[in-house]
Scaffold this active site. Structure first.
Site, PDB file in Angstrom:
ATOM      1  N   ASN A   5       0.899  -1.214   0.007  1.00 35.16           N
ATOM      2  CA  ASN A   5       0.155  -0.083   0.050  1.00 35.16           C
ATOM      3  C   ASN A   5       0.988   1.175  -0.018  1.00 35.16           C
ATOM      4  OD1 ASN A   5      -1.783   1.961   0.402  1.00 35.16           O
ATOM      5  ND2 ASN A   5      -2.474   1.456   2.665  1.00 35.16           N
ATOM      6  N   LYS A  11       0.329   4.164  -0.259  1.00 34.54           N
ATOM      7  CA  LYS A  11      -0.537   5.415   0.441  1.00 34.54           C
ATOM      8  C   LYS A  11      -0.107   6.496  -0.679  1.00 34.54           C
ATOM      9  CE  LYS A  11       0.081   3.134   4.904  1.00 34.54           C
ATOM     10  NZ  LYS A  11       0.121   3.245   6.273  1.00 34.54           N
ATOM     11  N   HIS A  34      -9.249   1.450   5.277  1.00 38.09           N
ATOM     12  CA  HIS A  34      -7.872   1.530   5.810  1.00 38.09           C
ATOM     13  C   HIS A  34      -8.168   2.551   7.115  1.00 38.09           C
ATOM     14  CE1 HIS A  34      -3.982   2.561   6.837  1.00 38.09           C
ATOM     15  NE2 HIS A  34      -3.482   1.490   6.115  1.00 38.09           N
ATOM     16  N   GLU A  47      -6.764   4.934   8.208  1.00 36.61           N
ATOM     17  CA  GLU A  47      -6.454   6.300   7.993  1.00 36.61           C
ATOM     18  C   GLU A  47      -7.614   7.026   7.239  1.00 36.61           C
ATOM     19  OE1 GLU A  47      -2.620   5.718   5.435  1.00 36.61           O
ATOM     20  OE2 GLU A  47      -1.761   5.195   7.185  1.00 36.61           O
ATOM     21  N   GLU A 100      -4.840  -4.600  10.660  1.00 41.63           N
ATOM     22  CA  GLU A 100      -4.022  -3.537  11.160  1.00 41.63           C
ATOM     23  C   GLU A 100      -4.000  -2.902  12.332  1.00 41.63           C
ATOM     24  OE1 GLU A 100      -2.142  -2.637   6.838  1.00 41.63           O
ATOM     25  OE2 GLU A 100      -3.818  -1.213   7.406  1.00 41.63           O
ATOM     26  N   GLY A 127       2.868   2.598  10.800  1.00 41.44           N
ATOM     27  CA  GLY A 127       3.968   3.739  10.654  1.00 41.44           C
ATOM     28  C   GLY A 127       4.615   4.043  11.620  1.00 41.44           C
ATOM     29  N   SER A 146       3.909  -1.803  10.231  1.00 41.12           N
ATOM     30  CA  SER A 146       5.383  -2.070  10.697  1.00 41.12           C
ATOM     31  C   SER A 146       5.834  -3.212  10.099  1.00 41.12           C
ATOM     32  CB  SER A 146       5.887  -1.351  11.977  1.00 41.12           C
ATOM     33  OG  SER A 146       5.413  -0.059  12.262  1.00 41.12           O
TER      34      SER A 146
HETATM   35  P1  13P Z   1       3.297   0.477   7.731  1.00 36.92           P
HETATM   36  O1  13P Z   1       3.665  -0.523   7.371  1.00 36.92           O
HETATM   37  O2  13P Z   1       4.004   1.558   6.991  1.00 36.92           O
HETATM   38  O3  13P Z   1       3.225   0.421   9.208  1.00 36.92           O
HETATM   39  O4  13P Z   1       1.886   0.669   7.255  1.00 36.92           O
HETATM   40  C1  13P Z   1       1.033  -0.368   7.129  1.00 36.92           C
HETATM   41  C2  13P Z   1      -0.203  -0.148   6.390  1.00 36.92           C
HETATM   42  O5  13P Z   1      -0.928   0.880   6.847  1.00 36.92           O
HETATM   43  C3  13P Z   1      -0.531  -0.744   5.442  1.00 36.92           C
HETATM   44  O6  13P Z   1      -1.850  -0.590   4.676  1.00 36.92           O
END
Ligand code: 13P
Length: 258
Positions: A9, A11, A96, A98, A168, A174, A214
């Site tokens: 992903n 983003k 997601h 976010e 997640e 992140g 992560s």
């Molecule tokens: P990170 O791997 O950067 O922690 O992000 C995970 C994520 O949100 C994948 O959709």
């Protein structure tokens, strides 16, 4: 045994030329491998065509990061499931954390997005997960259970069979703080049990449950080796071809060791 899925992903990262370089580097890396793992790349919307073109010459599939809950019409700025399908996009991330946090997407809205995707033969990667506060207070089981019930459990058995779930934990996204393999396994087993109670053992066994948060080349093998972890949804580490390929390699190792 099931093979694994590794999905990247991206983003909201990369300019057009950076995206081109990254897709090229990932394609090159994957082309050198005899892959059993299903690799998915989810770039931002403007780079989908670039990715689907590259995918024709390589062994990955392309996913989007979001879709509209509406079918079509006066929804400025939105992208419909039918539009994605018409661009050969067969997979799409939904829910997601976010999007839930920054764009206030609700479980009800996400249920509609899942319906739009399935109606257009696009596989949703449906994300669930708890905040740190919810985990610390023990509210994570209800939170995750509720997310599944409210956005997925209206589906029929043959529909949910086309959904990928991603666990997640928000506190791991992140942050560099990964869930331990035990924490991931425990939640994945809980999700599979919920699916089993609602849809039966076969559906529960077959459904893919990915871990995200992560995940990196250093921890992927241990996470993917957990019984109920069917692969990963990778954020930061999917932005570097070398790291992403190393994670795909970890998935391959798991499948071969099974
Ligand atoms: P990170 O791997 O950067 O922690 O992000 C995970 C994520 O949100 C994948 O959709």
């Amino acid at each position: 045994m099931k093979n694994k899925i590794v999905a990247g992903n991206w983003k909201m990262n990369k300019t057009f030329s950076e995206a081109d370089d990254l897709i090229y580097a990932i394609s090159e890396g994957l082309n050198d491998m005899e892959l059993e793992t299903d690799v998915i790349i989810c770039p931002p919307y403007p780079y989908l065509e670039m990715a689907t073109d590259a995918a024709e010459e390589s062994n990955f599939t392309v996913g989007a990061q979001n879709v509209s809950y509406a079918e079509k019409g006066a929804y400025t700025g939105e992208v419909s499931a039918a539009m994605l399908k018409s661009m050969d996009v067969d997979i799409c991330i939904v829910g997601h954390s976010e999007r839930r946090a920054y764009f206030k997407e609700t479980d009800e809205e996400l249920a509609k997005k899942v319906d739009q995707l399935l109606a257009n033969d696009i596989v949703p990667i449906f994300c669930v997960g708890e905040t740190l506060e919810e985990r610390e207070s023990g509210a994570h089981w209800d939170k995750i259970g509720g997310q599944l019930e409210n956005s997925l459990f209206h589906l029929k058995k043959d529909e949910i069979a086309n959904v990928i779930i991603a666990y997640e934990p928000v506190w791991a996204i992140g942050t560099g703080k990964t869930a331990t393999p035990q924490q991931a396994q425990e939640v994945h087993a809980f999700i599979r049990k919920k699916i089993e109670e609602k849809y039966g053992t076969e559906t529960a066994y077959n459904i893919y449950i990915l871990y995200g948060g992560s995940c990196n080349p250093g921890n992927a093998l241990e996470l993917f080796s957990c019984q109920d972890v069917d692969g990963g949804l990778i954020g930061g580490a999917s932005l570097k071809a070398e790291d992403f390929i190393a994670i795909v390699n970890a998935a391959e190792t798991c499948t071969k060791n099974d």
